[in-house]
Scaffold this motif. Structure first.
Motif: not given
Length: 264
Positions: A68-91
């Motif tokens: 991941n180089l742009n984590p927020q965008k990859l989350l937005d387009v559902k390319f990747s997913s964030k662990p449930a217990k991790m905040t966006k800031s931590q991710y």
């Protein structure tokens, strides 16, 4: 190409495409038969190709890893997913990169570097079982930097001996049905050689430069020596496998690290 030490003239088959409205009409066998005829007319009887689909019979399979180089965008387009217990800031922090270059001496490849880059890559690839043998024209065509296409960097002053070469190519993907994003900028690891034993540093530098060029994700196959840096540089293993096939040639006991070929 070299196949287990033997020189074999091969065609590279790429981008067999059929319009989605015609994919049930068995056009693919017609295209394959025609490209085989044209290659045979050139007195070439073997070919190498890749496919995501598993068909009889691959020589081996390689797995894509994603950084991941742009984590927020990859989350937005559902390319990747964030662990449930991790905040966006931590991710975002998890996938951060150094702001400063780790190898500022790496410079863009120039035309006069072509002979040395060819020798570096061919010497390195000679240790693997399946690989291309490049000539200078091919290195110039495939490796010379072109914005939006290929990015190649070398270690060493112009005219002096080169010790390292690192490269990646760009292949964007279309994002469908999203309000804010329509393109995913994807970088793919290409050929990377380090005589100075700084493969990990060189790959981290590629990540930093790819991010600075606004790429969203950096992909790499687990071929050649890539496994040595993937986990350390926080690449995540993907769920897609790329199968390698040889036409009219049999070869056994090939592992991903035995492959010295990246088909663009």
């Amino acid at each position: 190409m070299k196949l287990n030490g033997r020189d074999v003239m091969c065609a590279e088959i790429n981008f067999l495409c059929v319009h989605k409205d015609l994919r049930a009409k068995r056009l693919a066998p017609v295209l394959i038969k025609e490209i085989t005829r044209r290659v045979n007319r050139c007195n070439i009887w073997q070919a190498i190709y890749t496919a995501g689909a598993l068909i009889p019979t691959p020589i081996t399979g390689a797995t894509y890893w994603h950084r991941n180089l742009n984590p927020q965008k990859l989350l937005d387009v559902k390319f990747s997913s964030k662990p449930a217990k991790m905040t966006k800031s931590q991710y975002n922090k998890l996938h951060s990169l150094p702001r400063e270059s780790v190898w500022p001496e790496l410079r863009p490849m120039q035309s006069e570097d072509v002979p040395q880059v060819m020798n570096l890559i061919n010497t390195y690839l000679s240790d693997v079982k399946v690989h291309i043998v490049f000539n200078e024209d091919e290195i110039r065509h495939f490796m010379m930097p072109r914005d939006g296409v290929i990015y190649s960097y070398v270690a060493g002053e112009p005219g002096a001996a080169l010790t390292d070469v690192f490269s990646f190519y760009a292949l964007p993907s279309q994002v469908l049905n999203h309000a804010d994003h329509n393109t995913l900028r994807v970088a793919y690891s290409y050929y990377n050689v380090s005589k100075s034993n700084r493969l990990r540093d060189g790959m981290q530098e590629l990540l930093i430069r790819a991010k600075a060029l606004d790429f969203d994700v950096f992909n790499a196959l687990d071929v050649m020596e890539n496994k040595s840096f993937l986990e350390e540089l926080k690449f995540g293993v993907g769920d897609g496998e790329l199968h390698y096939y040889l036409y009219n040639w049999r070869i056994r006991n090939i592992q991903p690290e035995d492959l010295g070929i990246v088909l663009v």
